[in-house]
Design a protein around this motif. Structure first.
Motif, PDB file in Angstrom:
ATOM      1  N   TRP A 290       1.015  -1.174   0.040  1.00 31.86           N
ATOM      2  CA  TRP A 290       0.160   0.094  -0.211  1.00 31.86           C
ATOM      3  C   TRP A 290       0.967   1.228   0.109  1.00 31.86           C
ATOM      4  N   TRP A 291       2.003   1.189  -0.708  1.00 33.53           N
ATOM      5  CA  TRP A 291       2.819   2.272  -1.279  1.00 33.53           C
ATOM      6  C   TRP A 291       3.639   2.919  -0.032  1.00 33.53           C
ATOM      7  N   ILE A 292       3.750   2.069   1.120  1.00 36.04           N
ATOM      8  CA  ILE A 292       4.677   2.733   2.139  1.00 36.04           C
ATOM      9  C   ILE A 292       6.141   2.321   2.044  1.00 36.04           C
TER      10      ILE A 292
ATOM     11  N   ASP B 149      -1.743   9.760  13.044  1.00 33.09           N
ATOM     12  CA  ASP B 149      -1.098   8.290  12.816  1.00 33.09           C
ATOM     13  C   ASP B 149      -1.662   7.795  11.290  1.00 33.09           C
ATOM     14  N   ASN B 150      -2.410   8.558  10.739  1.00 34.18           N
ATOM     15  CA  ASN B 150      -2.532   7.792   9.402  1.00 34.18           C
ATOM     16  C   ASN B 150      -2.982   8.956   8.399  1.00 34.18           C
ATOM     17  N   GLY B 151      -3.177   8.801   7.154  1.00 34.47           N
ATOM     18  CA  GLY B 151      -3.217   9.526   5.902  1.00 34.47           C
ATOM     19  C   GLY B 151      -4.638  10.182   6.131  1.00 34.47           C
ATOM     20  N   SER B 152      -5.582   9.346   6.472  1.00 31.68           N
ATOM     21  CA  SER B 152      -6.875  10.186   6.585  1.00 31.68           C
ATOM     22  C   SER B 152      -6.974  11.155   7.622  1.00 31.68           C
ATOM     23  N   CYS B 153      -6.563  10.704   8.685  1.00 34.84           N
ATOM     24  CA  CYS B 153      -6.504  11.776   9.817  1.00 34.84           C
ATOM     25  C   CYS B 153      -5.713  12.967   9.417  1.00 34.84           C
ATOM     26  N   ALA B 154      -4.528  12.611   8.743  1.00 36.09           N
ATOM     27  CA  ALA B 154      -3.647  13.986   8.395  1.00 36.09           C
ATOM     28  C   ALA B 154      -4.596  14.827   7.367  1.00 36.09           C
ATOM     29  N   VAL B 155      -5.318  14.404   6.556  1.00 42.48           N
ATOM     30  CA  VAL B 155      -6.175  14.931   5.696  1.00 42.48           C
ATOM     31  C   VAL B 155      -7.136  15.683   6.582  1.00 42.48           C
ATOM     32  N   GLU B 156      -8.131  15.207   7.446  1.00 42.11           N
ATOM     33  CA  GLU B 156      -9.090  15.756   8.333  1.00 42.11           C
ATOM     34  C   GLU B 156      -8.623  16.920   9.022  1.00 42.11           C
TER      35      GLU B 156
ATOM     36  N   SER C  56     -10.401  11.947  -7.086  1.00 39.39           N
ATOM     37  CA  SER C  56      -9.554  12.051  -5.908  1.00 39.39           C
ATOM     38  C   SER C  56      -9.961  11.093  -4.886  1.00 39.39           C
ATOM     39  N   TYR C  57      -8.919  10.678  -4.012  1.00 36.04           N
ATOM     40  CA  TYR C  57      -9.202  10.115  -2.940  1.00 36.04           C
ATOM     41  C   TYR C  57      -8.277  10.420  -1.586  1.00 36.04           C
ATOM     42  N   HIS C  58      -8.932  10.584  -0.510  1.00 35.56           N
ATOM     43  CA  HIS C  58      -8.257  11.010   0.468  1.00 35.56           C
ATOM     44  C   HIS C  58      -8.352  10.388   1.829  1.00 35.56           C
ATOM     45  N   GLY C  59      -8.814   9.172   1.687  1.00 41.20           N
ATOM     46  CA  GLY C  59      -9.040   8.559   2.920  1.00 41.20           C
ATOM     47  C   GLY C  59     -10.305   8.000   3.268  1.00 41.20           C
ATOM     48  N   ASP C  60     -10.635   7.215   4.202  1.00 41.26           N
ATOM     49  CA  ASP C  60     -11.988   6.601   4.394  1.00 41.26           C
ATOM     50  C   ASP C  60     -12.505   7.147   5.679  1.00 41.26           C
TER      51      ASP C  60
ATOM     52  N   MET D 200      -6.344  18.790  -3.154  1.00 45.27           N
ATOM     53  CA  MET D 200      -6.148  17.643  -4.335  1.00 45.27           C
ATOM     54  C   MET D 200      -4.781  16.863  -3.933  1.00 45.27           C
ATOM     55  N   GLU D 201      -4.715  16.007  -4.589  1.00 42.52           N
ATOM     56  CA  GLU D 201      -3.337  15.121  -4.905  1.00 42.52           C
ATOM     57  C   GLU D 201      -2.662  15.540  -5.946  1.00 42.52           C
ATOM     58  N   PRO D 202      -1.493  16.018  -5.681  1.00 41.12           N
ATOM     59  CA  PRO D 202      -0.635  16.623  -6.529  1.00 41.12           C
ATOM     60  C   PRO D 202      -0.106  15.644  -7.732  1.00 41.12           C
TER      61      PRO D 202
ATOM     62  N   LEU E 239      -2.517  20.416  -0.270  1.00 45.27           N
ATOM     63  CA  LEU E 239      -1.989  19.231  -1.266  1.00 45.27           C
ATOM     64  C   LEU E 239      -1.871  17.994  -0.384  1.00 45.27           C
ATOM     65  N   ASP E 240      -2.710  16.921  -0.724  1.00 45.63           N
ATOM     66  CA  ASP E 240      -2.685  15.543  -0.011  1.00 45.63           C
ATOM     67  C   ASP E 240      -1.408  14.866  -0.447  1.00 45.63           C
ATOM     68  N   GLU E 241      -0.140  15.132   0.143  1.00 44.24           N
ATOM     69  CA  GLU E 241       0.902  14.400  -0.230  1.00 44.24           C
ATOM     70  C   GLU E 241       1.148  12.980   0.340  1.00 44.24           C
ATOM     71  N   VAL E 242      -0.010  12.340   0.695  1.00 45.97           N
ATOM     72  CA  VAL E 242       0.180  11.090   1.613  1.00 45.97           C
ATOM     73  C   VAL E 242       0.855   9.957   0.706  1.00 45.97           C
ATOM     74  N   PHE E 243       0.401   9.915  -0.793  1.00 44.75           N
ATOM     75  CA  PHE E 243       0.944   8.969  -1.614  1.00 44.75           C
ATOM     76  C   PHE E 243       2.268   9.502  -2.261  1.00 44.75           C
ATOM     77  N   THR E 244       2.003  10.904  -2.608  1.00 42.20           N
ATOM     78  CA  THR E 244       3.262  11.426  -3.538  1.00 42.20           C
ATOM     79  C   THR E 244       4.484  11.892  -2.652  1.00 42.20           C
TER      80      THR E 244
ATOM     81  N   ALA F 161       1.818  10.902   5.213  1.00 46.75           N
ATOM     82  CA  ALA F 161       1.579   9.631   5.671  1.00 46.75           C
ATOM     83  C   ALA F 161       2.503   8.612   5.096  1.00 46.75           C
ATOM     84  N   LYS F 162       2.084   7.428   5.109  1.00 48.83           N
ATOM     85  CA  LYS F 162       2.561   6.298   4.126  1.00 48.83           C
ATOM     86  C   LYS F 162       4.066   6.205   4.279  1.00 48.83           C
ATOM     87  N   GLY F 163       4.901   7.105   3.310  1.00 52.69           N
ATOM     88  CA  GLY F 163       6.328   6.915   3.193  1.00 52.69           C
ATOM     89  C   GLY F 163       6.984   7.542   4.388  1.00 52.69           C
TER      90      GLY F 163
HETATM   91  C1  LIG Z   1      -3.729  10.456  -1.252  1.00 52.35           C
HETATM   92  C2  LIG Z   1      -4.137   9.660  -0.036  1.00 52.35           C
HETATM   93  N1  LIG Z   1      -4.667  10.355   1.005  1.00 52.35           N
HETATM   94  C3  LIG Z   1      -5.070   9.737   1.934  1.00 52.35           C
HETATM   95  C4  LIG Z   1      -5.017   8.304   1.947  1.00 52.35           C
HETATM   96  C5  LIG Z   1      -5.655   7.724   3.246  1.00 52.35           C
HETATM   97  O1  LIG Z   1      -4.550   7.360   4.125  1.00 52.35           O
HETATM   98  P1  LIG Z   1      -4.510   6.120   5.332  1.00 52.35           P
HETATM   99  O2  LIG Z   1      -4.969   4.813   4.566  1.00 52.35           O
HETATM  100  O3  LIG Z   1      -3.333   6.157   5.847  1.00 52.35           O
HETATM  101  O4  LIG Z   1      -5.567   6.562   6.016  1.00 52.35           O
HETATM  102  C6  LIG Z   1      -4.362   7.651   1.082  1.00 52.35           C
HETATM  103  C7  LIG Z   1      -4.464   6.198   1.144  1.00 52.35           C
HETATM  104  O5  LIG Z   1      -4.292   5.416   0.166  1.00 52.35           O
HETATM  105  C8  LIG Z   1      -3.850   8.056  -0.009  1.00 52.35           C
HETATM  106  O6  LIG Z   1      -3.726   7.555  -1.224  1.00 52.35           O
END
Ligand SMILES: Cc1ncc(COP(=O)(O)O)c(C=O)c1O
Length: 424
Positions: free
Chosen positions: A41-43, A99-106, A132-136, A204-206, A238-243, A267-269
Protein backbone atom coordinates in the motif's frame (compact mmCIF):
# COMPACT_ATOMS: atom_id res chain seq x y z
CA UNK A 1 -11.76 -13.22 13.73
CA UNK A 2 -10.39 -10.29 11.77
CA UNK A 3 -12.66 -8.10 9.67
CA UNK A 4 -10.27 -7.48 6.78
CA UNK A 5 -10.46 -4.08 5.07
CA UNK A 6 -11.98 -3.73 1.60
CA UNK A 7 -13.03 -7.38 1.79
CA UNK A 8 -16.53 -8.71 1.07
CA UNK A 9 -17.36 -10.79 4.13
CA UNK A 10 -18.90 -13.77 2.37
CA UNK A 11 -16.79 -16.21 0.41
CA UNK A 12 -13.46 -14.41 0.56
CA UNK A 13 -10.24 -16.33 -0.02
CA UNK A 14 -8.11 -16.87 3.08
CA UNK A 15 -5.35 -14.24 3.11
CA UNK A 16 -1.71 -15.26 2.72
CA UNK A 17 0.13 -15.38 6.02
CA UNK A 18 3.37 -13.40 5.79
CA UNK A 19 6.07 -14.26 8.31
CA UNK A 20 9.01 -12.05 7.38
CA UNK A 21 10.19 -9.49 4.88
CA UNK A 22 13.28 -7.87 3.47
CA UNK A 23 13.86 -5.35 0.66
CA UNK A 24 11.13 -5.86 -2.00
CA UNK A 25 10.38 -9.40 -0.78
CA UNK A 26 7.72 -10.87 1.48
CA UNK A 27 7.94 -14.48 2.70
CA UNK A 28 4.98 -16.63 3.63
CA UNK A 29 4.74 -19.38 6.26
CA UNK A 30 6.35 -21.85 3.85
CA UNK A 31 9.10 -19.32 3.16
CA UNK A 32 7.85 -18.78 -0.38
CA UNK A 33 9.12 -15.45 -1.71
CA UNK A 34 6.81 -12.81 -3.20
CA UNK A 35 7.77 -9.53 -4.87
CA UNK A 36 5.85 -6.67 -3.26
CA UNK A 37 5.28 -4.61 -6.42
CA UNK A 38 3.03 -2.15 -4.58
CA UNK A 39 5.24 -1.47 -1.54
CA UNK A 40 2.49 -2.77 0.79
CA UNK A 41 0.00 0.00 0.00
CA UNK A 42 2.76 2.35 -1.14
CA UNK A 43 4.65 2.69 2.11
CA UNK A 44 7.84 0.58 2.07
CA UNK A 45 9.82 3.12 0.10
CA UNK A 46 13.23 1.77 1.21
CA UNK A 47 12.04 -1.82 1.03
CA UNK A 48 10.90 -3.83 4.02
CA UNK A 49 12.79 -3.95 7.33
CA UNK A 50 15.47 -1.43 6.51
CA UNK A 51 18.07 -2.21 9.21
CA UNK A 52 18.71 1.41 10.18
CA UNK A 53 15.05 2.18 10.72
CA UNK A 54 14.52 -1.00 12.73
CA UNK A 55 17.60 -0.24 14.84
CA UNK A 56 16.43 3.26 15.61
CA UNK A 57 12.98 2.04 16.68
CA UNK A 58 14.51 -0.63 18.94
CA UNK A 59 16.73 1.94 20.61
CA UNK A 60 13.87 4.35 21.21
CA UNK A 61 11.29 1.89 22.47
CA UNK A 62 13.66 0.65 25.17
CA UNK A 63 13.90 4.21 26.49
CA UNK A 64 10.42 5.64 26.20
CA UNK A 65 7.27 3.86 25.06
CA UNK A 66 4.87 6.78 24.98
CA UNK A 67 4.08 10.07 26.64
CA UNK A 68 1.10 12.31 26.03
CA UNK A 69 1.86 15.22 23.73
CA UNK A 70 0.03 17.95 25.61
CA UNK A 71 1.85 19.49 28.51
CA UNK A 72 4.64 17.02 27.71
CA UNK A 73 6.77 16.29 24.71
CA UNK A 74 9.54 13.91 23.64
CA UNK A 75 12.89 14.27 21.93
CA UNK A 76 12.04 12.26 18.81
CA UNK A 77 8.85 14.24 18.17
CA UNK A 78 10.82 17.48 18.51
CA UNK A 79 13.63 16.28 16.25
CA UNK A 80 11.26 14.96 13.62
CA UNK A 81 9.29 18.22 13.46
CA UNK A 82 12.52 20.11 12.89
CA UNK A 83 13.66 17.59 10.28
CA UNK A 84 10.32 17.73 8.42
CA UNK A 85 10.50 21.51 8.17
CA UNK A 86 14.06 21.29 6.85
CA UNK A 87 13.26 18.40 4.46
CA UNK A 88 10.35 20.40 3.04
CA UNK A 89 12.81 23.27 2.47
CA UNK A 90 11.24 25.63 4.99
CA UNK A 91 7.99 25.93 3.06
CA UNK A 92 6.17 25.17 6.31
CA UNK A 93 6.32 26.41 9.84
CA UNK A 94 4.52 23.87 12.03
CA UNK A 95 3.95 20.12 12.21
CA UNK A 96 0.75 18.56 13.56
CA UNK A 97 1.11 14.82 14.20
CA UNK A 98 -1.41 12.04 13.79
CA UNK A 99 -1.17 8.40 12.80
CA UNK A 100 -2.70 7.80 9.38
CA UNK A 101 -3.28 9.57 6.09
CA UNK A 102 -7.03 10.05 6.51
CA UNK A 103 -6.46 11.83 9.83
CA UNK A 104 -3.70 13.99 8.35
CA UNK A 105 -6.25 15.09 5.73
CA UNK A 106 -9.03 15.68 8.28
CA UNK A 107 -6.63 17.82 10.28
CA UNK A 108 -5.71 19.81 7.18
CA UNK A 109 -9.38 20.49 6.42
CA UNK A 110 -10.22 21.42 10.01
CA UNK A 111 -7.24 23.76 10.31
CA UNK A 112 -8.14 25.41 6.98
CA UNK A 113 -11.75 25.90 8.05
CA UNK A 114 -10.95 27.15 11.54
CA UNK A 115 -8.28 29.43 10.17
CA UNK A 116 -11.03 31.63 8.67
CA UNK A 117 -13.37 31.07 11.62
CA UNK A 118 -10.73 32.49 13.97
CA UNK A 119 -10.62 35.62 11.79
CA UNK A 120 -14.39 35.87 12.04
CA UNK A 121 -14.77 35.11 8.33
CA UNK A 122 -17.46 32.67 7.30
CA UNK A 123 -16.43 30.46 4.37
CA UNK A 124 -18.16 27.13 3.94
CA UNK A 125 -17.12 25.74 0.57
CA UNK A 126 -14.26 23.36 -0.08
CA UNK A 127 -13.41 22.43 -3.67
CA UNK A 128 -12.57 18.82 -4.49
CA UNK A 129 -11.98 16.73 -7.62
CA UNK A 130 -14.07 13.94 -9.07
CA UNK A 131 -11.40 11.23 -9.12
CA UNK A 132 -9.64 12.07 -5.91
CA UNK A 133 -9.14 9.88 -2.87
CA UNK A 134 -8.17 11.26 0.53
CA UNK A 135 -8.99 8.43 2.92
CA UNK A 136 -11.87 6.57 4.53
CA UNK A 137 -12.99 8.73 7.45
CA UNK A 138 -16.15 10.79 6.88
CA UNK A 139 -14.29 14.07 6.36
CA UNK A 140 -11.72 12.53 4.03
CA UNK A 141 -14.46 10.73 2.08
CA UNK A 142 -16.45 13.96 1.81
CA UNK A 143 -13.61 15.56 -0.16
CA UNK A 144 -12.98 12.47 -2.29
CA UNK A 145 -14.62 11.61 -5.58
CA UNK A 146 -17.63 9.31 -5.57
CA UNK A 147 -16.80 5.66 -5.86
CA UNK A 148 -18.12 2.30 -4.77
CA UNK A 149 -15.94 2.72 -1.69
CA UNK A 150 -17.90 5.62 -0.30
CA UNK A 151 -21.30 5.14 -1.97
CA UNK A 152 -23.29 4.13 1.16
CA UNK A 153 -22.26 7.38 2.88
CA UNK A 154 -22.90 9.78 0.02
CA UNK A 155 -25.84 11.50 1.70
CA UNK A 156 -23.91 11.79 4.92
CA UNK A 157 -20.95 13.79 3.57
CA UNK A 158 -20.32 17.37 4.49
CA UNK A 159 -20.90 19.75 1.57
CA UNK A 160 -18.22 20.36 -1.03
CA UNK A 161 -18.08 21.55 -4.62
CA UNK A 162 -16.77 19.00 -7.08
CA UNK A 163 -14.94 19.61 -10.37
CA UNK A 164 -13.69 17.19 -13.00
CA UNK A 165 -10.29 15.79 -12.26
CA UNK A 166 -7.39 16.71 -14.49
CA UNK A 167 -6.12 13.63 -16.33
CA UNK A 168 -3.54 14.08 -19.09
CA UNK A 169 -3.88 10.50 -20.37
CA UNK A 170 -7.66 10.60 -20.65
CA UNK A 171 -8.48 14.28 -20.80
CA UNK A 172 -11.92 15.12 -19.37
CA UNK A 173 -12.36 17.83 -22.05
CA UNK A 174 -10.84 15.90 -24.95
CA UNK A 175 -7.53 17.80 -25.35
CA UNK A 176 -4.05 16.49 -26.09
CA UNK A 177 -1.52 17.09 -23.33
CA UNK A 178 1.06 18.67 -25.63
CA UNK A 179 -1.32 21.34 -26.92
CA UNK A 180 -3.64 21.93 -24.00
CA UNK A 181 -3.96 25.17 -22.09
CA UNK A 182 -5.46 23.51 -19.02
CA UNK A 183 -8.98 23.88 -20.43
CA UNK A 184 -10.07 21.27 -17.86
CA UNK A 185 -9.82 24.06 -15.27
CA UNK A 186 -12.07 26.59 -17.02
CA UNK A 187 -15.22 25.74 -15.04
CA UNK A 188 -13.27 25.76 -11.81
CA UNK A 189 -11.71 29.13 -12.59
CA UNK A 190 -15.08 30.69 -13.36
CA UNK A 191 -16.58 29.24 -10.23
CA UNK A 192 -13.75 30.55 -8.07
CA UNK A 193 -13.96 34.02 -9.62
CA UNK A 194 -17.68 34.18 -8.81
CA UNK A 195 -17.70 32.48 -5.40
CA UNK A 196 -14.31 33.06 -3.82
CA UNK A 197 -15.70 34.82 -0.79
CA UNK A 198 -17.31 31.52 0.26
CA UNK A 199 -14.47 29.12 -0.61
CA UNK A 200 -12.09 28.30 2.22
CA UNK A 201 -9.94 25.65 0.55
CA UNK A 202 -9.08 23.62 -2.52
CA UNK A 203 -7.82 20.11 -1.81
CA UNK A 204 -6.13 17.78 -4.28
CA UNK A 205 -3.59 15.04 -4.80
CA UNK A 206 -0.64 16.65 -6.56
CA UNK A 207 0.44 15.34 -10.02
CA UNK A 208 -1.06 11.90 -9.61
CA UNK A 209 -4.42 10.81 -8.29
CA UNK A 210 -3.51 7.47 -6.80
CA UNK A 211 -6.32 5.30 -5.51
CA UNK A 212 -8.85 6.25 -8.17
CA UNK A 213 -6.71 4.94 -11.01
CA UNK A 214 -3.20 6.48 -11.00
CA UNK A 215 -4.35 9.44 -13.06
CA UNK A 216 -1.41 11.65 -13.96
CA UNK A 217 -1.66 15.32 -14.82
CA UNK A 218 0.75 18.10 -15.67
CA UNK A 219 2.45 20.55 -13.38
CA UNK A 220 0.76 23.55 -15.03
CA UNK A 221 -2.57 22.44 -13.58
CA UNK A 222 -1.16 22.76 -10.08
CA UNK A 223 0.47 26.08 -10.94
CA UNK A 224 -2.84 27.54 -12.13
CA UNK A 225 -4.71 26.36 -9.05
CA UNK A 226 -1.92 27.63 -6.82
CA UNK A 227 -2.14 31.11 -8.30
CA UNK A 228 -5.96 31.10 -8.09
CA UNK A 229 -5.68 30.27 -4.40
CA UNK A 230 -3.12 33.02 -3.82
CA UNK A 231 -5.20 35.57 -5.71
CA UNK A 232 -8.47 34.85 -3.90
CA UNK A 233 -7.29 34.03 -0.38
CA UNK A 234 -8.16 30.35 -0.59
CA UNK A 235 -6.15 27.79 1.35
CA UNK A 236 -4.36 25.36 -0.96
CA UNK A 237 -4.19 21.88 0.59
CA UNK A 238 -2.09 19.21 -1.08
CA UNK A 239 -2.57 15.64 -0.01
CA UNK A 240 0.95 14.23 -0.33
CA UNK A 241 0.08 11.05 1.55
CA UNK A 242 0.94 8.99 -1.55
CA UNK A 243 3.19 11.38 -3.46
CA UNK A 244 5.35 12.55 -0.54
CA UNK A 245 8.86 11.17 0.01
CA UNK A 246 9.84 10.63 -3.57
CA UNK A 247 7.00 8.80 -5.29
CA UNK A 248 6.74 11.30 -8.16
CA UNK A 249 10.51 11.79 -8.49
CA UNK A 250 11.07 14.75 -6.13
CA UNK A 251 11.03 14.86 -2.34
CA UNK A 252 7.48 16.18 -2.62
CA UNK A 253 5.26 16.63 -5.67
CA UNK A 254 4.70 20.30 -4.77
CA UNK A 255 8.44 20.87 -5.25
CA UNK A 256 8.40 19.19 -8.63
CA UNK A 257 5.55 21.44 -9.73
CA UNK A 258 7.15 24.47 -8.10
CA UNK A 259 4.01 25.50 -6.19
CA UNK A 260 3.53 26.66 -2.62
CA UNK A 261 0.66 24.89 -0.86
CA UNK A 262 -0.41 26.28 2.51
CA UNK A 263 -0.90 22.85 4.05
CA UNK A 264 0.31 19.36 3.12
CA UNK A 265 -0.79 16.00 4.52
CA UNK A 266 1.85 13.29 4.90
CA UNK A 267 1.72 9.62 5.94
CA UNK A 268 2.60 6.38 4.09
CA UNK A 269 6.31 6.83 3.20
CA UNK A 270 6.91 9.06 6.22
CA UNK A 271 8.16 6.20 8.41
CA UNK A 272 9.33 4.10 5.48
CA UNK A 273 6.34 1.91 6.24
CA UNK A 274 7.66 0.77 9.60
CA UNK A 275 5.24 2.33 12.11
CA UNK A 276 1.97 4.26 11.81
CA UNK A 277 2.60 7.99 11.78
CA UNK A 278 1.22 10.95 9.83
CA UNK A 279 1.87 14.66 9.84
CA UNK A 280 0.10 17.76 8.61
CA UNK A 281 2.50 20.60 7.77
CA UNK A 282 1.18 24.15 7.99
CA UNK A 283 2.69 27.42 6.80
CA UNK A 284 3.18 30.46 9.01
CA UNK A 285 0.32 32.44 7.50
CA UNK A 286 -2.21 29.79 8.51
CA UNK A 287 -0.52 29.08 11.84
CA UNK A 288 -0.72 32.76 12.80
CA UNK A 289 -4.52 32.53 12.82
CA UNK A 290 -4.20 30.21 15.81
CA UNK A 291 -1.56 32.25 17.61
CA UNK A 292 -3.92 33.70 20.15
CA UNK A 293 -4.76 33.69 23.84
CA UNK A 294 -8.48 33.37 23.12
CA UNK A 295 -9.51 29.87 24.13
CA UNK A 296 -11.91 29.60 21.17
CA UNK A 297 -9.01 30.09 18.74
CA UNK A 298 -7.41 26.87 19.94
CA UNK A 299 -7.26 23.91 17.59
CA UNK A 300 -8.99 21.33 19.78
CA UNK A 301 -7.81 18.22 18.02
CA UNK A 302 -5.52 15.38 19.11
CA UNK A 303 -5.08 11.65 18.87
CA UNK A 304 -3.94 9.57 21.82
CA UNK A 305 -0.79 8.19 20.20
CA UNK A 306 0.17 11.54 18.67
CA UNK A 307 3.93 12.03 18.44
CA UNK A 308 4.71 8.48 19.55
CA UNK A 309 8.49 8.35 20.15
CA UNK A 310 9.08 5.05 18.32
CA UNK A 311 7.02 6.13 15.32
CA UNK A 312 8.84 9.49 15.24
CA UNK A 313 12.20 7.75 15.45
CA UNK A 314 11.20 5.48 12.54
CA UNK A 315 10.28 8.57 10.50
CA UNK A 316 13.50 10.34 11.41
CA UNK A 317 15.58 7.32 10.45
CA UNK A 318 13.60 6.94 7.22
CA UNK A 319 14.29 10.54 6.17
CA UNK A 320 17.97 10.13 7.07
CA UNK A 321 18.16 6.96 4.98
CA UNK A 322 16.36 8.78 2.15
CA UNK A 323 19.08 11.42 2.11
CA UNK A 324 22.09 9.24 2.91
CA UNK A 325 21.28 6.55 0.35
CA UNK A 326 20.30 9.15 -2.24
CA UNK A 327 16.83 7.87 -3.00
CA UNK A 328 16.16 10.60 -5.57
CA UNK A 329 18.86 9.00 -7.71
CA UNK A 330 17.33 5.53 -7.20
CA UNK A 331 13.94 6.86 -8.29
CA UNK A 332 15.45 8.38 -11.45
CA UNK A 333 16.95 5.03 -12.41
CA UNK A 334 13.74 3.21 -11.53
CA UNK A 335 11.72 5.65 -13.64
CA UNK A 336 14.05 5.03 -16.59
CA UNK A 337 13.53 1.26 -16.40
CA UNK A 338 9.79 1.49 -15.78
CA UNK A 339 9.50 3.59 -18.97
CA UNK A 340 11.67 1.18 -20.93
CA UNK A 341 9.85 -1.98 -19.83
CA UNK A 342 6.31 -0.64 -20.18
CA UNK A 343 7.14 0.67 -23.66
CA UNK A 344 8.31 -2.80 -24.72
CA UNK A 345 5.12 -4.36 -23.35
CA UNK A 346 2.92 -1.75 -24.98
CA UNK A 347 4.58 -2.33 -28.35
CA UNK A 348 3.83 -6.02 -28.00
CA UNK A 349 0.24 -5.70 -26.73
CA UNK A 350 -1.14 -2.37 -28.01
CA UNK A 351 -4.71 -3.69 -27.78
CA UNK A 352 -4.48 -5.05 -24.26
CA UNK A 353 -2.49 -2.27 -22.59
CA UNK A 354 -4.11 1.16 -22.71
CA UNK A 355 -2.69 4.57 -21.71
CA UNK A 356 0.67 3.33 -20.39
CA UNK A 357 2.25 5.97 -18.17
CA UNK A 358 5.11 6.46 -15.77
CA UNK A 359 5.82 9.16 -13.23
CA UNK A 360 8.72 8.74 -10.83
CA UNK A 361 8.28 5.39 -9.13
CA UNK A 362 4.78 4.68 -10.47
CA UNK A 363 3.94 2.80 -13.65
CA UNK A 364 0.30 2.32 -14.64
CA UNK A 365 -1.90 1.28 -17.52
CA UNK A 366 -5.49 0.27 -18.11
CA UNK A 367 -6.26 -3.28 -19.02
CA UNK A 368 -8.53 -3.69 -22.03
CA UNK A 369 -12.13 -4.61 -21.20
CA UNK A 370 -11.57 -8.09 -22.53
CA UNK A 371 -9.41 -8.90 -19.52
CA UNK A 372 -10.73 -9.34 -15.98
CA UNK A 373 -8.43 -7.39 -13.57
CA UNK A 374 -9.13 -9.81 -10.69
CA UNK A 375 -7.99 -12.75 -12.83
CA UNK A 376 -4.97 -10.75 -13.96
CA UNK A 377 -4.01 -10.19 -10.33
CA UNK A 378 -4.46 -13.90 -9.52
CA UNK A 379 -2.29 -14.97 -12.46
CA UNK A 380 0.47 -12.68 -11.23
CA UNK A 381 0.09 -13.98 -7.69
CA UNK A 382 0.63 -17.51 -9.01
CA UNK A 383 3.94 -16.14 -10.28
CA UNK A 384 4.60 -14.68 -6.80
CA UNK A 385 4.13 -11.06 -7.82
CA UNK A 386 1.85 -8.94 -5.64
CA UNK A 387 -0.22 -6.24 -7.34
CA UNK A 388 -3.62 -4.69 -6.48
CA UNK A 389 -5.59 -3.46 -9.49
CA UNK A 390 -7.68 -0.31 -9.07
CA UNK A 391 -10.70 -1.24 -11.19
CA UNK A 392 -9.14 -1.98 -14.57
CA UNK A 393 -6.05 0.09 -13.78
CA UNK A 394 -2.96 -2.03 -13.23
CA UNK A 395 -0.05 -0.33 -11.55
CA UNK A 396 3.34 -0.99 -10.09
CA UNK A 397 4.62 1.23 -7.28
CA UNK A 398 7.57 -0.73 -5.92
CA UNK A 399 10.07 0.13 -3.20
CA UNK A 400 12.57 2.57 -4.70
CA UNK A 401 15.41 0.12 -4.07
CA UNK A 402 13.87 -2.73 -6.08
CA UNK A 403 16.52 -4.62 -8.03
CA UNK A 404 16.51 -4.66 -11.79
CA UNK A 405 16.16 -8.47 -11.66
CA UNK A 406 12.90 -8.12 -9.71
CA UNK A 407 11.63 -5.46 -12.12
CA UNK A 408 12.41 -7.73 -15.06
CA UNK A 409 10.61 -10.57 -13.31
CA UNK A 410 7.50 -8.40 -12.81
CA UNK A 411 7.34 -7.29 -16.45
CA UNK A 412 8.21 -10.74 -17.74
CA UNK A 413 5.38 -12.20 -15.65
CA UNK A 414 2.94 -9.61 -17.02
CA UNK A 415 4.16 -10.51 -20.51
CA UNK A 416 3.46 -14.23 -19.91
CA UNK A 417 -0.03 -13.53 -18.53
CA UNK A 418 -0.92 -11.28 -21.50
CA UNK A 419 0.56 -13.74 -23.96
CA UNK A 420 -1.42 -16.65 -22.48
CA UNK A 421 -4.53 -14.51 -22.85
CA UNK A 422 -3.90 -13.84 -26.54
CA UNK A 423 -3.60 -17.60 -27.11
CA UNK A 424 -7.05 -18.34 -25.62
C1 LIG B 1 -3.71 10.42 -1.36
C2 LIG B 1 -4.16 9.68 -0.14
N1 LIG B 1 -4.64 10.36 0.90
C3 LIG B 1 -5.04 9.74 2.03
C4 LIG B 1 -4.99 8.37 2.13
C5 LIG B 1 -5.46 7.71 3.38
O1 LIG B 1 -4.38 7.23 4.11
P1 LIG B 1 -4.60 6.13 5.26
O2 LIG B 1 -4.95 4.86 4.55
O3 LIG B 1 -3.28 6.06 5.95
O4 LIG B 1 -5.68 6.63 6.14
C6 LIG B 1 -4.50 7.62 1.06
C7 LIG B 1 -4.44 6.15 1.14
O5 LIG B 1 -4.28 5.46 0.17
C8 LIG B 1 -4.07 8.29 -0.11
O6 LIG B 1 -3.61 7.62 -1.17
Amino acid sequence: MIWYPYTPQKGYKEPILIKRATREFLYDENDIEYIDAVSSWWISIHGHNHPEIIKSVKQEIEKLDQVLLAGFTNTKALELAEKLIEFSENNFHTVFYSDNGSCAVEIAIKIAYQSFYNKNIKKNIIIKFSESYHGDTIGAMSVGGNSKFNLPFKDFFFPSKEFLSPDCYNCPVGKKKERCKEECLEKLENYVINNHSEIFAIIMEPLIQGANGMKIYKKDVLKKIDSLCKKFDIIFILDEVFTGFGRTGSKFAFMEADVKPDIIALAKGLSGGVLPIAATLINKKIYDNFFSERIEDTFFHGHTMTGNPSACSAALASIEVFEKENRIEDIKILEFYLKKYIKQLYEKYPNLILSPRVLGAVCAFELSDSFNPGEFKNHLLEKKIIIRPLGNTIYIAPPYIISNDSLIKIFHSIDIVLNDFTLL
